[in-house]
Design a protein around this motif. Structure first.
Motif, PDB file in Angstrom:
ATOM      1  N   TYR A 324      24.151  -2.557  49.613  1.00  0.00           N
ATOM      2  CA  TYR A 324      24.922  -1.353  49.313  1.00  0.00           C
ATOM      3  C   TYR A 324      24.156  -0.477  48.311  1.00  0.00           C
ATOM      4  CZ  TYR A 324      28.794   1.697  48.078  1.00  0.00           C
ATOM      5  OH  TYR A 324      29.562   2.801  47.864  1.00  0.00           O
ATOM      6  N   LEU A 325      23.597  -1.109  47.285  1.00  0.00           N
ATOM      7  CA  LEU A 325      22.862  -0.366  46.260  1.00  0.00           C
ATOM      8  C   LEU A 325      21.558   0.214  46.803  1.00  0.00           C
ATOM      9  CD1 LEU A 325      23.295  -2.672  43.117  1.00  0.00           C
ATOM     10  CD2 LEU A 325      24.565  -0.581  43.695  1.00  0.00           C
ATOM     11  N   ARG A 326      20.855  -0.567  47.603  1.00  0.00           N
ATOM     12  CA  ARG A 326      19.586  -0.070  48.161  1.00  0.00           C
ATOM     13  C   ARG A 326      19.844   1.115  49.101  1.00  0.00           C
ATOM     14  NH1 ARG A 326      14.700  -3.040  48.235  1.00  0.00           N
ATOM     15  NH2 ARG A 326      14.351  -2.321  50.365  1.00  0.00           N
ATOM     16  N   TYR A 327      20.902   1.031  49.886  1.00  0.00           N
ATOM     17  CA  TYR A 327      21.235   2.157  50.757  1.00  0.00           C
ATOM     18  C   TYR A 327      21.548   3.382  49.901  1.00  0.00           C
ATOM     19  CZ  TYR A 327      23.031   4.938  54.573  1.00  0.00           C
ATOM     20  OH  TYR A 327      23.194   5.935  55.483  1.00  0.00           O
ATOM     21  N   TRP A 328      22.285   3.175  48.849  1.00  0.00           N
ATOM     22  CA  TRP A 328      22.635   4.255  47.899  1.00  0.00           C
ATOM     23  C   TRP A 328      21.373   4.977  47.434  1.00  0.00           C
ATOM     24  CZ3 TRP A 328      27.590   5.169  45.419  1.00  0.00           C
ATOM     25  CH2 TRP A 328      27.548   6.089  44.372  1.00  0.00           C
ATOM     26  N   MET A 329      20.321   4.193  47.226  1.00  0.00           N
ATOM     27  CA  MET A 329      19.056   4.786  46.743  1.00  0.00           C
ATOM     28  C   MET A 329      18.160   5.206  47.912  1.00  0.00           C
ATOM     29  SD  MET A 329      18.414   2.499  43.324  1.00  0.00           S
ATOM     30  CE  MET A 329      18.858   0.921  44.048  1.00  0.00           C
ATOM     31  N   HIS A 330      18.777   5.407  49.053  1.00  0.00           N
ATOM     32  CA  HIS A 330      18.134   6.001  50.229  1.00  0.00           C
ATOM     33  C   HIS A 330      17.183   5.091  50.987  1.00  0.00           C
ATOM     34  CE1 HIS A 330      19.524  10.253  49.505  1.00  0.00           C
ATOM     35  NE2 HIS A 330      19.936   9.613  48.432  1.00  0.00           N
ATOM     36  N   SER A 331      17.257   3.815  50.723  1.00  0.00           N
ATOM     37  CA  SER A 331      16.406   2.902  51.486  1.00  0.00           C
ATOM     38  C   SER A 331      16.897   2.811  52.927  1.00  0.00           C
ATOM     39  CB  SER A 331      16.423   1.507  50.866  1.00  0.00           C
ATOM     40  OG  SER A 331      15.697   0.610  51.693  1.00  0.00           O
ATOM     41  N   ASP A 332      15.960   2.798  53.862  1.00  0.00           N
ATOM     42  CA  ASP A 332      16.321   2.539  55.255  1.00  0.00           C
ATOM     43  C   ASP A 332      16.116   1.075  55.611  1.00  0.00           C
ATOM     44  OD1 ASP A 332      17.243   5.069  55.982  1.00  0.00           O
ATOM     45  OD2 ASP A 332      15.197   5.801  56.262  1.00  0.00           O
ATOM     46  N   ARG A 333      15.720   0.293  54.637  1.00  0.00           N
ATOM     47  CA  ARG A 333      15.658  -1.165  54.829  1.00  0.00           C
ATOM     48  C   ARG A 333      16.490  -1.789  53.703  1.00  0.00           C
ATOM     49  NH1 ARG A 333      10.363   0.233  55.139  1.00  0.00           N
ATOM     50  NH2 ARG A 333      10.050  -0.741  53.131  1.00  0.00           N
ATOM     51  N   PRO A 334      17.801  -1.553  53.749  1.00  0.00           N
ATOM     52  CA  PRO A 334      18.629  -1.927  52.599  1.00  0.00           C
ATOM     53  C   PRO A 334      18.914  -3.427  52.487  1.00  0.00           C
ATOM     54  CG  PRO A 334      20.014  -0.976  54.312  1.00  0.00           C
ATOM     55  CD  PRO A 334      18.584  -0.826  54.778  1.00  0.00           C
ATOM     56  N   TYR A 335      18.798  -4.137  53.596  1.00  0.00           N
ATOM     57  CA  TYR A 335      19.267  -5.532  53.579  1.00  0.00           C
ATOM     58  C   TYR A 335      18.221  -6.477  52.996  1.00  0.00           C
ATOM     59  CZ  TYR A 335      22.867  -3.573  56.531  1.00  0.00           C
ATOM     60  OH  TYR A 335      23.884  -2.798  57.007  1.00  0.00           O
ATOM     61  N   THR A 336      18.723  -7.607  52.559  1.00  0.00           N
ATOM     62  CA  THR A 336      17.886  -8.659  52.022  1.00  0.00           C
ATOM     63  C   THR A 336      16.978  -9.183  53.134  1.00  0.00           C
ATOM     64  OG1 THR A 336      19.785  -9.145  50.633  1.00  0.00           O
ATOM     65  CG2 THR A 336      18.070 -10.791  50.723  1.00  0.00           C
ATOM     66  N   ARG A 337      15.695  -9.248  52.862  1.00  0.00           N
ATOM     67  CA  ARG A 337      14.736  -9.636  53.895  1.00  0.00           C
ATOM     68  C   ARG A 337      14.817 -11.124  54.224  1.00  0.00           C
ATOM     69  NH1 ARG A 337       8.214  -8.655  53.347  1.00  0.00           N
ATOM     70  NH2 ARG A 337       7.648  -9.078  55.509  1.00  0.00           N
ATOM     71  N   PHE A 338      14.717 -11.453  55.499  1.00  0.00           N
ATOM     72  CA  PHE A 338      14.692 -12.870  55.876  1.00  0.00           C
ATOM     73  C   PHE A 338      13.587 -13.133  56.883  1.00  0.00           C
ATOM     74  CE2 PHE A 338      16.787 -12.177  59.961  1.00  0.00           C
ATOM     75  CZ  PHE A 338      17.451 -10.966  59.742  1.00  0.00           C
TER      76      PHE A 338
END
Lengths: 429, 429
Positions: A324-338
């Protein structure tokens, strides 16, 4: 008093949170302050790269056609009519059998169309004039980096939403971004709840423990790129907690509480959500730890209720708050990487719930391995500190064994993922 | 004027730098300010964990021997004499067929020696008194987390020199570190040299480019955990550069210059080292890029001369400066971490020198892959921005092919390595 709760899948919980995703505003900072911030706009090349035809080596710029007959047997003399360093521009025009000594990165002088490397010529001085001896032929364009051959002016080089690392900062400098437009940091309110909580500076008292979750979340917020506002720990008292939540909602972009979400008698959060008029998105997830993670929404603002158990709190943040926070900061890869890796230990006991086991990555012969940390008792306390991944063991009727391939959630990653980790199969809950 | 330089191995260069390694001082900061800092002293448990015998569940504390005859057919009634939440301590002593309702984390009351989970009992009220019905036998110690079973008071939990992550911060809070002793951040002076250099806010001029290395190094210093002091860019002028270096040496712990280290006519660094009375440790390394990386020492203070080429500058920092800084901050894993992975591209052309190719990691089926970034022209400019590893291709007579196993230096790693990457075979240079 014991409330029945309906668990939902991790996939559903993620979707419910991201239904309320939003992009935050931008702000302008000095390039010196931009590290680790998220770009608010794409980084655009403001000039060609190279910006002019230039020499990639120290050498001599000359005309290729003058070397036509040069060879070992027939060395030709070129008069050195000028010397220029990087940043200088020769005012001379290179004519027949003339050369300009040129440094790495310097602009090719007018008239010249190739460069011969320093090491390949012999330098002579005769009658106060400098010469070089050229023993080979050159082609037009030899050893020239041409204007715009790497990047053309106006090209977008880095997308908005990328987090600024040393390489991106170098590009910002190159392309004239003395000031950089970055995403504003979301303000995350943190309230640790529980009458048993002391602060780190307090002496221990019978029956009490020091709050650690609040501090852990501070650190997780910073690692994600946000800023936090930490409120005083709240005793399990309805009115105090309600007031604290109200204040936090006014002062922050999102609010995280830790503790108070299980079904114990003193867990007031459900009632507070109600009094605030917040809409409950979920209060139970089919996962371990973190099953009592909850989320509510009021006027588009999210309230995350993370568990009071440190591991559950940690996992809840990584899976639901961070994207949610990463999307807020305009990231298009907001999710935790796996990624997928290979288990180094057995987990023979099947579990109906998807488990997130704190793990440590290792590498050998091109393979990624993961093993749990904290199998010994003291590890229980330190396991979050040592973990650099979460080993995902999907719920089901079988256990897991050494060499099984499993998903691993990377905890120290800054790149993120376009898609969230989610259950591959959804049966009935 | 062209100076002959003797290249040395990466292994030797690393050793020469680390001959001058030192541990910096410590300072005390609030726990709120400790994120990403390096611990100056081990983190010690200031109390047992758990700090007292406690319940891991919501339930009822009672005496195991009173349940001896309890069964489905013979449910026994226990009177509930008290209720305690987390943080509360019951003043009651639990006697025969008595129970205290107890929340997760609460201290086991005197007299009780086990806990039965909330879900397993039926609650009743009779004549104004509360009772529970117990239908199973319990053993002494059932559902009790005993004092000290996870960690005993005085145990060292985290070594000095570890970088504080969310899990370590949680431990600091738990164990009473309201103030934390951390390693002071080393101050790194940065001087970009070259008459061709403009600042990001400057308009482009003929023959000139904007400095990017200085900014990139700022970011690398911050990522490592240090702080920087950036000096004005220095034109290629002996006196100016000499004065700047002198000032930087006085004001900083180490000094990095970028540019001015190749063998061009306008590279004054060798002369400046001499005037400063600095001892040259090396000025050429058998590697690409970064062969002109140099290092000099004066009164125990190091001067790193990184290349003016951005990729070479980047690699020089990661291989030689970063370990020095991490050791300064007390890390026992100061070196850049490396793993083995599988190549995704061919590098058929053999090269006598060890190459560090900017690469991107990917993972599939438990295998770590790496492929070069920046193969297209525009990638030359952006390759440092996209790289998360350096693909190490040892020098020799053969090229490398897809599926070859290679060493990969991890650029975003914060854990480090006890040992440096180094050549496996040293032949004659």
């Amino acid at each position: 008093m014991v409330e029945r709760r309906k668990p939902i899948w991790i996939k559903e919980a993620t979707e419910k949170v991201m239904e309320y995703k939003k992009r935050g505003e931008g702000e302008t900072v000095s390039i010196h302050e931009c590290d680790d911030r998220y770009l608010y706009a794409p980084l655009i090349a403001d000039h060609d790269v190279p910006p002019f035809d230039r020499s990639p080596y120290d050498g001599f710029a000359l005309r290729a056609k003058d070397t036509e007959n040069a060879s070992r047997e027939n060395p030709l003399l070129f008069e050195v009519i000028d010397e220029i360093g990087a940043g200088q521009v020769s005012l001379q025009k290179v004519g027949q059998l003339e050369a300009v000594r040129i440094m790495t990165g310097a602009q090719i002088p007018v008239g010249a169309d190739c460069v011969i490397m320093l090491e390949l010529v012999k330098e002579l001085t005769e009658g106060g004039k400098k010469y070089i001896e050229v023993k080979r032929t050159l082609q037009e364009g030899d050893n020239i980096s041409f204007q715009g051959e790497d990047t053309q002016k106006g090209s977008p080089l880095i997308d908005k939403g990328e987090r600024i690392n040393p390489g991106i900062k170098a590009l910002l400098a190159t392309f004239g971004y003395g000031k950089v437009k970055v995403a504003k940091k979301p303000i995350v309110g943190i309230i640790a709840t529980g009458s048993e909580l002391l602060r780190p500076e307090d002496d221990l008292e019978p029956g009490k423990i020091r709050d650690s979750n609040g501090y852990m979340i501070e650190s997780q917020v910073l690692r994600t790129g946000g800023i936090y506002k930490k409120y005083d720990n709240c005793a399990d008292d309805l009115e105090t907690l309600y007031q604290a939540m109200k204040t936090a909602l006014e002062e922050c972009d999102i609010v995280i509480t830790t503790g108070g979400v299980s079904v114990g008698d003193f867990d007031y959060l459900p009632e507070i959500y109600q009094r605030l008029g917040a809409k409950l998105l979920f209060n139970k997830i089919a996962m371990r730890p973190g099953s009592v993670t909850s989320c509510a929404e009021i006027n588009g603002q999210l309230l995350f209720g993370l568990s009071g158990n440190p591991s559950a709190c940690y996992v809840g943040f990584e899976l639901f708050v961070k994207p949610y926070l990463r999307y807020w900061m305009h990231s298009d890869r907001p999710y935790t990487r796996f990624i997928t890796g290979v288990l180094k230990s057995d987990f023979p006991k099947p579990n109906p719930f998807t488990r997130f086991v704190r793990g440590k990555l290792s590498y050998a012969g091109g393979t990624v391995y993961a093993e749990p940390v904290g199998l010994d008792k003291s590890g229980v306390v330190t396991s979050i500190a040592w973990a650099d991944c979460l080993i995902v063991l999907p719920g089901g009727t079988r256990g897991y064994g050494e060499k099984d391939e499993v998903d691993l959630i990377l905890l120290e990653d800054q790149q993120g993922s376009e898609v969230p980790w989610q259950e591959k199969k959804l049966s009935k809950l």
